[in-house]
Design a protein around this motif. Structure first.
Motif, mmCIF file in Angstrom:
data_model
loop_
_atom_site.group_PDB
_atom_site.id
_atom_site.type_symbol
_atom_site.label_atom_id
_atom_site.label_comp_id
_atom_site.label_asym_id
_atom_site.label_seq_id
_atom_site.Cartn_x
_atom_site.Cartn_y
_atom_site.Cartn_z
ATOM 1 N N SER A 167 -46.916 -1.469 63.071
ATOM 2 C CA SER A 167 -45.858 -2.426 63.374
ATOM 3 C C SER A 167 -46.451 -3.749 63.873
ATOM 4 N N LEU A 168 -47.496 -3.672 64.705
ATOM 5 C CA LEU A 168 -48.161 -4.889 65.200
ATOM 6 C C LEU A 168 -48.867 -5.618 64.055
ATOM 7 N N TYR A 169 -49.482 -4.858 63.173
ATOM 8 C CA TYR A 169 -50.147 -5.429 61.995
ATOM 9 C C TYR A 169 -49.160 -6.272 61.182
ATOM 10 N N SER A 207 -45.572 10.436 54.967
ATOM 11 C CA SER A 207 -45.350 9.109 54.394
ATOM 12 C C SER A 207 -46.154 8.024 55.099
ATOM 13 N N LEU A 208 -46.692 8.325 56.286
ATOM 14 C CA LEU A 208 -47.376 7.304 57.069
ATOM 15 C C LEU A 208 -48.670 6.846 56.391
ATOM 16 N N ALA A 215 -49.665 -1.278 53.326
ATOM 17 C CA ALA A 215 -49.723 -2.430 54.239
ATOM 18 C C ALA A 215 -51.071 -3.131 54.166
ATOM 19 N N LEU A 216 -52.150 -2.355 54.109
ATOM 20 C CA LEU A 216 -53.480 -2.960 54.040
ATOM 21 C C LEU A 216 -53.706 -3.664 52.710
ATOM 22 N N GLN A 217 -53.021 -3.205 51.667
ATOM 23 C CA GLN A 217 -53.103 -3.875 50.375
ATOM 24 C C GLN A 217 -52.272 -5.161 50.357
ATOM 25 N N ARG A 222 -45.516 -10.652 52.599
ATOM 26 C CA ARG A 222 -45.879 -11.166 51.279
ATOM 27 C C ARG A 222 -45.362 -10.300 50.136
ATOM 28 N N ARG A 223 -44.513 -9.358 50.438
ATOM 29 C CA ARG A 223 -43.986 -8.489 49.382
ATOM 30 C C ARG A 223 -42.706 -9.054 48.800
#
Length: 567
Positions: A167-169, A207-208, A215-217, A222-223
């Protein structure tokens, strides 16, 4: 899947100063592969159960609306649940049905808490920050100071809170220039998310692992909304606490929109086929499906159907013009075409070589069609502004052609002053407003045409990402020097170092976008979405190569998911 191109000298017709033809011109043109889709999207058959689905979606929409309103009226201790519901509604791609309710709920939360969110939980604090920033509320990033230790670093104990880290990311990607704490948060979370013991994570929540990898991708900021809906629906379905009405609505709504989009694409394919441009202009990239995917990124909602069709036709003609200036026309021919566009008159048709007549006539026709619709609404001024930007576009394309003819490598500043115009994004943004509602006024077009920071940042992101992805391919033929080549020559640095510097500049463009999206904004929030979504599509099409000219497996999968395969 990268399909090949070849550079082939072609003996073709040219023209003399009087407009007559002459033989023997050698054109070093690129032969792009034909469309990989064939006539797949040419026909459209409406599904029989569409009427029932539309009625059911309407009922579900009211159920969800009540849920949002009821949750929004609850006491402050339930505001975490409200944020989670709004996040799910947005990520499932159905937020456009509830824009007023979401605005009211988030404004209420902003007024209630200001910069001091009541909950110390990292996950919910980060969610609160991200959702409010996305909505344009300028909440302070200093809220994250409480997660640091005495040395000014984020507490290492946070690495055990995987959902909090994720969430912070996502929240960190809402940073603006100078927000050092979010820069630190991004580095901290990226490091720890990349080193998580996935087997331990998956045992608690299957699912995590998927969410972390995605997210890292590509972070949420930006989605593209339609692609995020595809990603998130199966994840949301696995959550024990999911709202069944919301989940059903997301699936039905996705399929209903897909039907509308297929119908629009069929219309556009018929228009392109009737022009017979694939045979008459064989040097042009035949990328109707890929182009529509790009346009769909700007607006996907049903009320923007007229805008999408106009955008797709007129923006595909920008590709036609770009390929003509960049890949086929002689400088002498391009001067005549530029002059004809400045005149903007059917009488200029006779001055052009035969192959250019089709282009010029079609450009006039598409704009005339838009003008006729605008005239009925009393909004013909919108056509005036886009027309002037088309003229500016061709003048700058001609400057690029002159640089190629002269073998000139411009300075970085010279290059950007021209190529931020020829990249076409400012013109696409202006065109996206042509069939807009009453939020669009004359000042909206004045705003776009002056290349304000938000528009310029979106243009810059495409320019840099496109050049990084296509530099080697384009320099293998006679082509304008890319920003990579200009930077290398001016500053005497290596190819690899230049790419890193330009990639960093593209990243900084997102900080400008984030800043310009905070209230008060120069134009209404809804009108900020085209430039933001255009920046987002760069992350899909140019992150791993030129996904527009040479669609690989990933882009093909996206197009099939959005336009072929229903949920």
């Amino acid at each position: 899947m990268s399909l090949p191109i070849s550079t082939t000298p072609m003996s073709c017709l040219s023209i003399d100063h009087n407009g007559s033809t002459k033989q023997g011109v050698i054109r070093n043109t690129v032969n792009f592969h034909r469309s990989i889709w064939g006539d797949q999207f040419l026909t459209y058959d409406e599904r029989k159960d569409r009427v029932w689905e539309a009625q059911r979606a309407k009922e579900l929409k009211e159920e969800v609306r009540k849920e949002v309103v009821i949750t929004g009226l609850t006491k402050p201790t339930q505001h975490v649940k409200l944020l989670e519901l709004i996040d799910a509604v947005q990520r499932l791609g159905v937020a456009y049905h509830f824009e007023e309710e979401i605005e009211e709920c988030l404004e209420h939360i902003y007024v209630t808490y200001g910069d001091q969110w009541f909950d110390n939980d990292l996950q919910t604090t980060s969610l609160w920050f991200r959702l409010l920033r996305q909505q344009g509320f300028n909440v302070s990033s200093e809220i994250f100071e409480k997660y640091k230790n005495g040395d000014g670093k984020f507490m290492e104990s946070m690495r055990h809170d995987v959902r909090g880290l994720l969430s912070l990311y996502e929240a960190a990607y809402m940073m603006v220039e100078g927000e050092e704490i979010l820069d630190q948060a991004l580095g901290f979370t990226t490091h720890h998310l990349g080193n998580i013991d996935e087997s331990r994570v998956c045992s608690h929540d299957p699912s995590l692992e998927t969410q972390i990898h995605q997210a890292l991708q590509q972070p949420l900021r930006r989605r593209l909304p339609r692609l995020e809906a595809l990603r998130f629906i199966p994840i949301y379905q696995q959550q024990p606490s999911h709202n069944e009405a919301l989940l059903k609505l997301a699936k039905l709504d996705f399929n209903l929109l897909q039907e509308l989009h297929r119908k629009e694409l069929s219309q556009i394919c018929k228009w392109w086929k009737d022009l017979d441009a694939s045979n008459k202009l064989p040097y042009v990239r035949d990328r109707i499906a890929e182009g529509y995917f790009w346009i769909l990124a700007i607006y996907f909602e049903p009320q923007h159907s007229d805008a999408r069709i106009f955008l797709m036709k007129s923006c595909h003609l920008l590709v036609v013009m770009d390929d003509t200036y960049d890949n086929y026309g002689t400088y002498e021919e391009l001067e005549l075409f530029t002059e004809a566009v400045q005149r903007w008159s059917i009488s200029s048709l006779d001055m052009l070589p035969e192959y250019m007549k089709l282009i010029y006539q079609t450009v006039l026709d598409v704009h005339k069609e838009a003008e006729e619709l605008l005239e009925k609404k009393g909004k013909t001024y919108r056509s005036h502004y886009t027309l002037e930007m088309v003229k500016e576009y061709t003048r700058n394309l001609l400057m690029e052609a002159k640089w190629v003819k002269d073998g000139y490598v411009p300075t970085v500043d010279e290059h950007m002053s021209v190529t931020l115009v020829t990249v076409g994004y400012a013109l696409m943004i202006a065109k996206s407003y042509v069939h807009g509602d009453d939020l669009v006024v004359e000042d909206t077009f004045k705003w776009v045409s002056t290349y304000p920071p938000l528009v310029k940042a979106s243009c810059l992101i495409l320019r840099l990402m496109n050049d990084i992805a296509t530099h080697k391919e384009e320099q293998a033929r006679e082509h304008i020097a890319s920003s990579v080549e200009c930077y290398m020559k001016q500053y005497g640095v290596s190819d690899e170092e230049t790419r890193e510097i330009l990639a960093k500049q593209a990243e900084d463009g997102w900080k400008v976008i984030n800043k310009e999206s905070l209230r008060p904004t120069c134009v209404p929030m809804a009108l900020l979405m085209p430039p933001i979504n255009l920046a987002r599509v760069c992350d899909v099409l140019y992150k791993g190569g030129d996904g527009y000219s040479h669609a690989g497996k990933e882009v093909i999968h996206y197009i099939k998911s959005l336009l072929v395969n229903p949920i």
